[in-house]
Design an enzyme around this catalytic site. Structure first.
Site, PDB file in Angstrom:
ATOM      1  N   THR A  25     -26.833  64.600 -55.422  1.00  0.00           N
ATOM      2  CA  THR A  25     -25.394  64.845 -55.476  1.00  0.00           C
ATOM      3  C   THR A  25     -25.137  66.298 -55.122  1.00  0.00           C
ATOM      4  O   THR A  25     -25.788  67.187 -55.663  1.00  0.00           O
ATOM      5  CB  THR A  25     -24.861  64.550 -56.899  1.00  0.00           C
ATOM      6  OG1 THR A  25     -25.153  63.196 -57.228  1.00  0.00           O
ATOM      7  CG2 THR A  25     -23.365  64.775 -56.985  1.00  0.00           C
ATOM      8  N   THR A  70     -25.798  59.118 -54.451  1.00  0.00           N
ATOM      9  CA  THR A  70     -24.517  59.801 -54.508  1.00  0.00           C
ATOM     10  C   THR A  70     -23.976  59.749 -55.920  1.00  0.00           C
ATOM     11  O   THR A  70     -24.591  59.159 -56.799  1.00  0.00           O
ATOM     12  CB  THR A  70     -23.521  59.131 -53.540  1.00  0.00           C
ATOM     13  OG1 THR A  70     -22.437  60.013 -53.325  1.00  0.00           O
ATOM     14  CG2 THR A  70     -22.993  57.819 -54.075  1.00  0.00           C
ATOM     15  N   GLY A 121     -23.331  67.403 -59.977  1.00  0.00           N
ATOM     16  CA  GLY A 121     -23.929  68.099 -58.841  1.00  0.00           C
ATOM     17  C   GLY A 121     -24.929  69.170 -59.245  1.00  0.00           C
ATOM     18  O   GLY A 121     -25.852  69.483 -58.497  1.00  0.00           O
ATOM     19  N   CYS A 143     -28.049  66.433 -60.708  1.00  0.00           N
ATOM     20  CA  CYS A 143     -28.624  65.386 -59.855  1.00  0.00           C
ATOM     21  C   CYS A 143     -28.951  65.930 -58.462  1.00  0.00           C
ATOM     22  O   CYS A 143     -28.069  66.444 -57.773  1.00  0.00           O
ATOM     23  CB  CYS A 143     -27.644  64.223 -59.742  1.00  0.00           C
ATOM     24  SG  CYS A 143     -28.210  62.916 -58.646  1.00  0.00           S
TER      25      CYS A 143
END
Length: 177
Positions: A168, A7, A162, A165
């Protein structure tokens, strides 16, 4: 500290506002199992924000322990975090928990790990998790070079993380103090 592939959590303080954001993706192996998990919370009567990266069950267990410490030490975040880190490092059960946390109140912002780390950053910007390096880099650049609000910085940093990754997503939850 090992890299947690789970995350991204980002937290920024500016102009008296502390804003934390976390994405909603839960990944199991190579599959996305959930896109809307909530990995950030307000604790201690809404006066403290906390986020975790790592195992969801472990992160929630650690949040619960931190809340117990906050109640014991009447909301003193630094004291509660140090006591949690000591327990986390020495307790047989807690030592196995795989998560990293960030926590903040109106005055202090901390990274808390199972290695016994309780770190207050030099600048009021922290990020953890698999996209943490990307989010932190983006947030620091925006913090140092723009007049954006804490919320705007966190939103943009999470958007960038986001995009880079794979662990994410762009389903962002935000809390503000």
């Amino acid at each position: 500290m090992s890299r947690t592939k789970s995350t991204t959590i980002c937290i920024v303080r500016r102009d008296g506002k502390t804003v934390i954001a976390g994405d909603g993706q839960v990944t199991l192996g190579n599959s996305v199992m959930k896109a809307s998990a909530r990995k950030i919370r307000k604790l201690y009567e809404g006066k403290i924000v906390v986020g975790f990266a790592g195992s969801a069950a472990d992160g929630l267990a650690l949040m619960e322990r931190l809340e117990e410490k906050l109640n014991k030490y009447r909301g003193n975040l630094l004291r509660a975090a140090v006591e949690l880190a000591k327990d986390w490092r020495t307790d047989k059960f807690l030592r196995r928990l795989e998560a990293v946390m960030v926590a903040a109140d109106k005055e202090i912002m901390l990274l808390i790990s199972g290695n016994g780390d309780v770190i207050e950053p030099d600048e009021p910007v922290l990020a953890i998790g698999s996209g943490g390096d990307y989010a932190r880099s983006a947030a620091l650049a925006l913090y140092r070079n723009t007049d954006l609000s804490a919320r705007q910085i966190v939103e943009e940093a999470m958007k960038i993380a986001g995009e880079i990754c794979i662990y994410t997503n762009s389903n962002i939850t935000i809390e503000e103090l």
